[in-house]
Design a protein around this motif. Structure first.
Motif, short mmCIF file in Angstrom:
data_model
loop_
_atom_site.label_atom_id
_atom_site.label_comp_id
_atom_site.label_asym_id
_atom_site.label_seq_id
_atom_site.Cartn_x
_atom_site.Cartn_y
_atom_site.Cartn_z
N UNK A 132 -11.72 5.56 7.46
CA UNK A 132 -10.61 5.65 6.51
C UNK A 132 -11.00 6.24 5.17
N UNK A 133 -10.21 7.20 4.72
CA UNK A 133 -10.35 7.69 3.35
C UNK A 133 -9.83 6.65 2.35
N UNK A 134 -8.77 5.98 2.73
CA UNK A 134 -8.17 4.94 1.89
C UNK A 134 -7.87 3.75 2.79
N UNK A 135 -8.72 2.72 2.69
CA UNK A 135 -8.60 1.57 3.58
C UNK A 135 -7.34 0.75 3.39
N UNK A 136 -6.69 0.90 2.24
CA UNK A 136 -5.43 0.19 2.02
C UNK A 136 -4.26 0.97 2.59
N UNK A 137 -4.24 2.26 2.37
CA UNK A 137 -3.15 3.09 2.87
C UNK A 137 -3.10 3.14 4.39
N UNK A 138 -4.25 2.93 5.04
CA UNK A 138 -4.30 3.02 6.50
C UNK A 138 -3.89 1.73 7.20
N UNK A 139 -3.56 0.70 6.46
CA UNK A 139 -3.21 -0.58 7.08
C UNK A 139 -2.03 -0.45 8.03
N UNK A 140 -0.92 0.08 7.57
CA UNK A 140 0.28 0.13 8.40
C UNK A 140 0.10 1.01 9.64
N UNK A 141 -0.45 2.23 9.52
CA UNK A 141 -0.63 3.01 10.75
C UNK A 141 -1.61 2.38 11.74
N UNK A 142 -2.62 1.68 11.23
CA UNK A 142 -3.54 0.99 12.14
C UNK A 142 -2.81 -0.15 12.85
N UNK A 143 -1.98 -0.88 12.12
CA UNK A 143 -1.18 -1.93 12.76
C UNK A 143 -0.28 -1.34 13.84
N UNK A 144 0.27 -0.18 13.58
CA UNK A 144 1.12 0.49 14.56
C UNK A 144 0.33 0.86 15.82
N UNK A 145 -0.92 1.31 15.61
CA UNK A 145 -1.76 1.67 16.75
C UNK A 145 -2.06 0.44 17.61
N UNK A 146 -2.38 -0.67 16.95
CA UNK A 146 -2.67 -1.91 17.69
C UNK A 146 -1.43 -2.38 18.43
N UNK A 147 -0.28 -2.33 17.76
CA UNK A 147 0.97 -2.77 18.39
C UNK A 147 1.33 -1.90 19.59
N UNK A 148 0.91 -0.64 19.56
CA UNK A 148 1.17 0.27 20.68
C UNK A 148 0.18 0.07 21.83
N UNK A 149 -0.77 -0.85 21.65
CA UNK A 149 -1.74 -1.13 22.71
C UNK A 149 -2.87 -0.14 22.80
N UNK A 150 -3.11 0.60 21.71
CA UNK A 150 -4.21 1.58 21.70
C UNK A 150 -5.46 0.91 21.13
N UNK A 151 -6.56 0.83 21.87
CA UNK A 151 -7.79 0.27 21.31
C UNK A 151 -8.18 1.03 20.05
#
Length: 339
Positions: free
Chosen positions: A106-125
């Protein structure tokens, strides 16, 4: 470390040392979408700092090598150090379900929170590599349930640089009354801010008589050269300079004939050479290629229905010297990448 790293990259905090190498699986970290069918070739999306960054290229090399040897292919999505671009790239990848595994640097560990949550919710490791994603920069623990984390906490990096800097003061006979300059990587960059604050605090606690931290050294030899020129004009009596290895490669020639030593952040072949020759006292050396390979290993394992630890501290797991590289500890070691 980190450009970290044009990176980079970074002793470890006592609590982390006591905690050990990695945390065991949890239900959140072990859960995922249906395991990939045996024999299916999987795809990895690597959301790295920047393709032009030597540190990120080391990560990429590790990912590519592991993927090629384990029935997978990988793609580098280049955000060129831009936080919003990286956020958009990850959101698009999650929406399209383009990748079976996602690795985020991550370039910005705070800004990436929501998209990472979306990836986890989509079942993507989803593997968080090097930089924590969340609001905390002092831990390798997962801040988003369900992620796999292979982290060098920025504050731990800062503490390690300060430890090497304090030792560097003693090495040139300036253990007391030692004037230390700390070159920031980027100004107002969350990772750099956390690392700088930790380093400055630890340097003062370690006995530095003065810590100068208002110069931005960046992650290139050119930016480091400019910072060193400005530093020497304002503080010609500086004893130790700490900064990204790339910046110090530009700064070092300006110290010729002066009693100044250096501590780099990022274990490139050039940094190792400076340390081995005695020009620099030390370097915080993260085994970034190994870290990339480990990220690919754990992400693919989870995609194939296997268990993976939720938290791994890079410097206690993938090195024998806790990333604190000196002429002594680097003996027999080989750098992961070149600037």
């Amino acid at each position: 470390m980190i450009r970290v790293a044009r990176y980079v990259g970074a002793g470890l905090a006592a609590a982390l040392l006591v905690a050990g190498c990695s945390k065991p699986d949890t239900e959140a970290a072990g859960s995922a979408a249906t395991a990939a069918p045996a024999g299916k070739k999987l795809s990895i999306g690597f959301f790295g700092f920047a393709k032009a960054n030597s540190f990120a290229q080391a990560t990429w090399a590790g990912i590519q090598e592991y993927a090629a040897a384990n029935n997978a292919e990988a793609t580098f999505l280049d955000s060129n150090f831009d936080g919003p671009t990286q956020v958009n790239q990850l959101q698009d990848a999650v929406t399209s379900k383009r990748y079976d595994v996602i690795i985020v640097q991550a370039n910005d560990g705070t800004a990436m929170v929501n998209p990472v949550k979306q990836a986890v919710a989509a079942g993507i490791p989803t593997v968080i590599e090097f930089t924590p994603v969340g609001g905390k920069y002092d831990t390798a623990d997962p801040q988003i349930p369900g992620t796999i984390n292979i982290i060098d906490p920025p504050t731990v990096n800062g503490d390690g640089l300060a430890k090497l800097g304090t030792e560097a003061c003693a090495s040139i006979g300036a253990a007391t009354g030692c004037k230390v300059a700390y070159f920031q990587g980027f100004a107002n960059y969350p990772l750099d801010t956390a690392r700088t604050d930790a380093a400055v605090k630890a340097l003062k606690a370690g006995g530095a008589s003065e810590v100068i931290a208002n110069f931005v050294g960046g992650y290139t030899p050119d930016s480091g050269r400019t910072a060193m020129q400005n530093l020497l004009q304002a503080h010609p009596d500086v004893d130790v300079v700490i900064g990204s290895s790339q910046a110090l490669e530009g700064a070092t020639p300006l110290a010729a004939g002066k009693k100044i030593t250096f501590v780099g952040n990022g274990g490139s072949t050039q940094a190792y050479d400076y340390v081995n020759k005695g020009t620099w006292y030390g370097v915080y050396s993260v085994p970034e290629k190994k870290s990339g390979a480990k990220a690919a290993e754990l992400g693919l394992a989870k995609a194939r229905g296997q268990s993976a630890p939720e938290s791994t501290v890079v410097c206690t797991t993938l090195t024998t010297f806790n990333c604190l590289g000196t002429k002594t500890t680097l003996a027999g070691q080989t750098a992961d990448y070149s600037d």
